[in-house]
Design a protein around this motif. Structure first.
Motif, short mmCIF file in Angstrom:
data_model
loop_
_atom_site.label_atom_id
_atom_site.label_comp_id
_atom_site.label_asym_id
_atom_site.label_seq_id
_atom_site.Cartn_x
_atom_site.Cartn_y
_atom_site.Cartn_z
N UNK A 236 -24.41 -36.96 -39.46
CA UNK A 236 -25.13 -37.65 -38.39
C UNK A 236 -25.43 -39.06 -38.90
N UNK A 237 -24.78 -40.03 -38.31
CA UNK A 237 -24.94 -41.42 -38.76
C UNK A 237 -26.12 -42.07 -38.07
N UNK A 238 -26.88 -42.85 -38.83
CA UNK A 238 -27.94 -43.67 -38.25
C UNK A 238 -27.28 -44.97 -37.85
N UNK A 347 -36.18 -35.22 -36.70
CA UNK A 347 -35.80 -33.83 -36.93
C UNK A 347 -35.22 -33.22 -35.65
N UNK A 348 -35.83 -33.55 -34.50
CA UNK A 348 -35.29 -33.05 -33.23
C UNK A 348 -33.92 -33.64 -32.96
N UNK A 349 -33.74 -34.93 -33.21
CA UNK A 349 -32.43 -35.56 -32.99
C UNK A 349 -31.37 -34.91 -33.87
N UNK A 354 -26.58 -31.51 -34.24
CA UNK A 354 -25.88 -30.48 -35.02
C UNK A 354 -25.88 -29.13 -34.30
N UNK A 355 -26.29 -29.13 -33.04
CA UNK A 355 -26.21 -27.93 -32.21
C UNK A 355 -27.17 -26.84 -32.61
N UNK A 356 -28.35 -27.21 -33.17
CA UNK A 356 -29.31 -26.22 -33.65
C UNK A 356 -30.61 -26.19 -32.85
N UNK A 361 -31.17 -26.96 -26.27
CA UNK A 361 -30.01 -27.72 -26.68
C UNK A 361 -29.43 -28.52 -25.52
N UNK A 362 -29.22 -29.81 -25.76
CA UNK A 362 -28.57 -30.68 -24.78
C UNK A 362 -27.06 -30.50 -24.92
#
Length: 393
Positions: A236-238, A347-349, A354-356, A361-362
Motif C-alpha cells: 500500500x503506497x502512500x 489503519x482503516x485505509x 488489503x481487503x480486511x 469492506x468497500x
C-alpha cells in the motif's frame, strides 16, 4: 525521493476502558500492527518512531513517546512526540513518511494514544478545550461543541437547502457503518428519528451530531521502497501527503463555512499523488461533529460549495455509494481518542486496501484518502493511499 509504504497497521478498540493505561493501549495497537504485516515483522528493523498524543488529564506530558515505545521493546530507537491536537497522529504518520522519503529511515513506527474516560466531564472538557484558542474562546466559556455549532449555524444560514436533518443523515450513515466495526466505541445503528430528536448540546448540534470521548491507540508501520519487498509483495503506497495550518481561533477566520487548512492540505496531497478526488474509492474524514463531515466533502473537492447535503440525500457517501465516506463509522461512531484518531484512520485505509475490512469492506477499493483535523481547523493533514497492484491495472 523514495516512495513510502504502509506495510502494516492496527488499533485497539476505541471506547471507555478504565482498566487500560496508555502503555497497555499502545502495546495492543503495536502488536496488532505487527501481526498485520503479511511476511512478518521484527522490531529490530525499526529506525525511528513518532507518537501522537495530546496528554489528556496531564499524564506523562514529558516524553510520552519513549514511554510507550520502550514499553513495547523498541529499546534505543529515537522517538518523538507530536502534538497537533486531534491531528496529532495524522501528523505523526506524515513525519514518518518524511523520514522514509528523505532517506533517514527505512522503517518507522507512527502511532498515537490517548486515555480520556477516567476523568470527570468537567476535567475532560478542559483538556478538550486546550486545543482551541485559549484567551478569547476557552476562557470566555466557549466549548468545542459551541465552536462547531457556530460553524453549523453559519452553514445552514448560508445555504437554503441545508437543514439540521442533513447533520442527522451523516450521523445515521456513520452509525450504520460503525455497527459493522468491532473496534467502534458506539457500534450501534440509530434511526433518523433518534438522530433528529436527540437532546440539544449546542444549537443546532444535538447529541447524535457529536462524537464521544474515547480511549484508544493506533499504529502504522511505514517502510521505504528499498525494503518494502521484505514485508509484502502487495504493498500500500502512500501516494500523496498534504498538510496545512490556519488561525487557531474560529473568530480569527474570514469564513465559518469552510476549513481552509483542509482545502490546502487536500490540494497538496492530490498534487503529490497525481490524482483528483474523483479517482478515490473511499475516504475517512474528520467528523468530530456532523457539520465537520459536510465541510470536509466540500473542502476536499468531493462536491462544490453548498452541495454536501445532496451527496447525503443521494446516498453518494453511503457504504455502497460512489464514494463511501467513513466506512469505519468515523469519529462519530468509531470514536475519537484524540492522539490516536489520525493513525486510526490510516489503519482503516490499510484494512480497506488489503481487503480486511469485513462487513464494511468497500468493493474494489484501490485508492483512498484520510483527513485529520486539529481543533476547529488550526491544523489539517491529508494522506492518499493506493494499492499498487490494483491501480496499475
Amino acid at each position: 525521493m523514495r516512495d513510502a509504504y504502509v506495510i502494516g497497521a492496527g488499533q485497539t478498540d476505541f471506547g471507555a476502558m478504565p482498566e487500560e493505561s496508555y502503555r497497555s493501549l499502545f502495546e495492543t495497537a503495536y502488536e496488532n500492527a505487527v501481526d498485520s504485516v503479511p511476511d512478518g515483522f521484527d522490531g529490530e528493523a525499526v529506525d525511528e518512531a513518532v507518537v501522537g498524543n495530546l496528554g489528556v488529564g496531564g499524564r506523562q506530558l514529558g516524553l510520552p513517546g519513549p514511554a510507550v515505545t520502550e514499553h513495547v521493546g523498541l529499546h534505543g530507537v529515537p522517538c518523538s512526540r507530536v502534538e497537533n491536537a486531534c491531528a496529532a497522529s495524522g501528523y505523526a504518520v506524515r513525519q514518518a513518511v518524511q523520514a522514509v522519503r528523505s532517506g533517514m529511515a527505512d522503517v518507522v513506527v507512527a502511532g498515537g494514544v490517548e486515555v480520556m474516560s477516567d476523568m470527570s466531564s468537567d476535567v475532560t472538557k478542559y483538556w478538550l478545550g486546550v486545543s482551541g484558542e485559549t484567551e478569547w474562546e476557552r476562557l470566555t466559556g466557549t466549548t468545542f461543541a459551541g465552536v462547531y455549532a457556530q460553524m453549523a449555524s453559519a452553514y445552514l444560514d448560508r445555504y437554503d437547502d441545508a437543514t439540521a436533518d442533513h447533520l442527522s443523515m451523516a450521523a445515521v450513515k456513520n452509525h450504520a457503518n460503525g455497527a459493522k466495526n468491532p473496534h467502534a466505541h458506539l457500534g450501534f445503528e440509530c434511526s433518523m428519528d433518534q438522530a433528529v430528536g436527540a437532546p440539544i448540546v449546542a444549537d443546532p448540534l444535538n447529541l447524535y451530531h457529536c462524537c464521544p470521548t474515547s480511549d484508544g491507540a493506533s499504529v502504522a508501520l511505514v517502510a521505504s521502497e528499498d525494503v518494502v519487498g521484505e514485508y509484502t509483495d502487495d504493498p500500500v503506497r502512500i501516494a500523496g501527503v498534504g498538510a496545512a495550518s490556519d488561525r487557531v481561533g474560529l473568530f480569527q477566520r474570514d469564513d465559518y463555512t469552510a476549513v481552509e487548512a483542509s482545502a490546502r492540505a487536500g490540494e497538496a496531497a492530490y498534487e503529490m499523488a497525481g490524482v483528483g478526488p474523483d479517482e478515490l474509492d473511499f475516504a475517512e474524514v474528520h467528523d468530530c461533529f456532523a457539520i465537520a463531515e459536510l465541510l470536509a466533502y466540500e473542502d476536499l473537492g468531493f462536491c462544490g460549495r453548498g452541495e454536501a447535503p445532496y451527496l447525503l440525500e443521494e446516498g453518494e457517501t453511503d457504504l455502497d455509494g460512489d464514494l463511501p465516506v467513513n466506512a469505519s463509522g468515523g469519529l462519530k461512531s468509531k470514536g475519537h481518542p484524540i492522539g490516536a484518531t489520525g493513525a486510526g484512520q490510516v489503519a482503516e485505509a490499510f484494512k480497506q486496501l488489503t481487503g480486511q475490512a469485513g462487513e464494511r469492506q468497500v468493493e474494489g477499493a484501490a485508492r483512498g484518502l484520510t483527513h485529520n483535523v486539529g481543533g476547529s481547523g488550526g491544523a489539517a493533514v491529508v494522506h492518499v493511499f493506493e494499492r499498487e497492484r490494483e491501480v496499475a491495472r
